[in-house]
Design a protein around this motif. Structure first.
Motif: not given
Length: 599
Positions: A14, A76, A93
């Protein structure tokens, strides 16, 4: 114990995605995706419902949209922890864009993103008034000449459509129109839902009396108000109708009953529609900006014509006109078709002491209800799923996160299990002469539904009547009618007092042809299907449902429909698109639906 390695791998991915997007390095962002990867975006980045495939597809979408929608801040989801199974890391997410906030599901395989779902949930500055933002309701303190909630509501209902024009006009007041109406109401979008029936829910009440939902209750909730815990697993049609009527009332949807559109046209210069409505005998002209046809994917009957029908002395009906077995005790009935409605109607007629023959024209996929619930739906939509923390919202997102291109690969093993589990049942059907299939690739009911919306029956008892010979089975195509019989192409003659055509429904753009023009219907093209190049779903590959819940080639024309699950889930994304346009937000559409088939 939390696996910190999995958590770290997910966060690193991410962080890399955020860094690439923030710097505008599209190639670096695309390189994070595997060769056989899929990014499914629901309005957030594409202002469309769009799935792109592989790094090249990701790069193309970002080249067109990154500057406009600015996706980023991928994290997250709070309170969730990535999990690994079979070499695949799955993580819930959250993210933001220039205009909104969303959530989704990411899968990582072999160090690259395999699937990514990004779904817009709210628009910044235009959030729904729910939770901590819920309205007070009561106005404390003393004030002269204050109006009550009831008075304000009555004034709004009297004004909308007369003094004030709706921004959105929804044609069709079944579950699709009602769910969208509720979403728009919570977003503050002036909207009217039109329906020809006397009461909300009559779409269900008017159908044959044995009709019930074949999907279990956990799959069928509407937005905002879930069915209570003691609601039956399979809801009878009149109970569905009562729920829809209650829902329409308590959600304060502006719902016009006994109202039919007699004509509609779009003015390119003003960007508005002119819609002529017969409202219970009163002619009303509405001028909405956005027109939504929520007439249902099962809304326009396919009624074939055969020689001799005009001379037939009995009754001919489409399944949508059939009310039930009441008048047909002791009579001979022929039902043309072998899918859900045909089976339901045959079973009800048999129970009502009619002499029933089903004419099967093509093979049909059949799955037993209990097997479908346990094997096909149980992990996502069941009491067990709820106990395991899989909320309706999570279940919807998990289902949505599987790209249509590979969804059949996940479905095939499930239907293989069902075929093995119910082998004796299927052997009985085949012995009775019933032609079975499992879809072109063995992927079963859900893929058939998504690809063509037909060709299956969820067995709740009618199949045993066929196995036992209580419902007679014939196979072939109708050739013509005689005064007292229907005759098949092979010459087989079936005397009949009633013939029911359970022959399905046409593409929703047929409603555009009827209400607007054939030119507009052809401009939009076929509605529904994936372009899978399977039976009744011609290619090329689309990647998403054709023209559903998203912009079409006709400006300001939208289609809303599907089952209760789809009405619940996709009504949010259509409502957000309409709200964004009302508020003048930038909404550049990536991958506008092309037209490959007219109907």
């Amino acid at each position: 114990m939390l696996d910190t390695t999995i958590n770290t791998q997910t966060q690193d991915m991410l962080d890399s995605l955020n860094a690439a997007l923030e710097s505008g390095d599209i190639d670096r962002a695309a390189a994070l995706f595997a060769t056989d990867s899929y990014w499914r975006d629901l309005v957030a980045v594409s202002w469309n419902l769009k799935t792109v495939e592989g790094p090249d597809g990701v790069a193309d979408m970002l080249r067109n949209q990154l500057e406009h929608t600015r996706p980023g801040k991928f994290e997250i989801q709070s309170g969730e922890f990535p999990a690994e199974e079979g070499g695949v890391i799955t993580a819930w997410i959250t993210f933001e864009t220039k205009s909104g906030r969303g959530w989704g599901l990411m899968r990582i395989r072999d160090g690259r993103i395999w699937t990514l779902l990004t779904a817009l949930q709210e628009l910044k500055g235009f959030e729904e008034n729910r939770g901590t933002r819920r309205p007070m309701g009561a106005e404390h303190g003393a004030r002269k000449n204050r109006t009550s909630w009831k008075e304000r509501r009555e004034a709004e209902e009297a004004d909308l459509g007369y003094g004030t024009q709706p921004y959105v006009l929804i044609v069709g007041g079944g579950q699709g129109g009602i769910a969208l109406g509720a979403r728009l109401r919570q977003l503050g979008v002036p909207a009217i839902v039109l329906d020809k029936h006397d009461r909300p829910g009559d779409q269900w009440r008017s159908r044959y009396k044995s009709l019930c939902l074949h999907d279990p209750i956990w799959y069928d909730h509407l937005p905002y108000i879930k069915f209570p815990d003691n609601w039956p697993v399979f809801t009878p049609k009149d109970k569905v109708g009562d729920w829809l009527e209650m829902y329409t009332k308590v959600m304060e949807i502006n719902y016009w009953t006994r109202s039919e559109v007699t004509g509609a046209s779009y003015d390119d210069a003003t960007g508005k529609w002119t819609v002529e409505v017969n409202r219970d005998g009163e002619k009303v002209t509405l001028e909405p900006t956005q027109l939504v046809l929520a007439t249902g994917m099962s809304g326009k009957p396919n009624m074939p014509h055969f020689p001799g029908m005009e001379d037939f002395k009995g009754t001919i009906q489409h399944s949508s006109q059939h009310e039930g077995p009441g008048p047909w005790a002791g009579k001979k009935v022929v039902v043309i078709g072998s899918n859900n409605s045909a089976h339901d109607i045959c079973a009800a007629l048999w129970e009502g002491d009619a002499d029933v023959t089903m004419v099967q024209r093509s093979s049909t996929h059949i799955v037993r209800s209990d097997s479908l619930m346990e094997i096909g739906l149980g992990a996502l939509y069941s009491e067990e799923a709820v106990a395991n923390g899989v909320t309706t919202e999570k279940a919807d997102m998990i289902f949505a996160s599987l790209p249509y291109k590979i969804m059949h690969e996940f479905q095939i093993p499930l239907y293989d299990q069902m075929r093995e589990r119910d082998a004796e049942f299927y052997a009985g059907l085949e012995k009775a002469g019933f032609d079975l299939d499992w879809g072109d690739d063995g992927s079963g009911l859900f893929m058939k539904y998504l690809r063509r919306g037909s060709g299956y029956y969820i067995d709740v008892g009618a199949s045993q009547l066929i196995i036992d010979g209580e419902v007679k089975l014939a196979k072939g195509q109708v050739d013509h009618f005689e005064e007292d019989a229907v005759v098949l192409a092979d010459g087989t003659r079936f005397p009949a007092d009633l013939v029911v055509f359970a022959t399905g429904y046409g593409s929703m753009n047929g409603w555009a042809a009827d209400l607007i023009s054939q030119e507009v219907a052809d401009k939009v093209g076929k509605v529904w299907g994936l372009g899978s190049d399977t039976t009744k779903d011609p290619g090329p590959w689309e990647g998403e449902q054709r023209n559903m819940w998203k912009p079409t080639q006709q400006e300001h024309l939208w289609f809303m429909g599907g089952n209760l699950h789809q009405s619940r889930h996709y009504s949010l994304y259509l409502a957000l698109q309409l709200k964004a346009r009302l508020e003048g937000l930038e909404t550049p559409v990536y991958g506008l639906q092309e037209v490959h088939h007219l109907s």
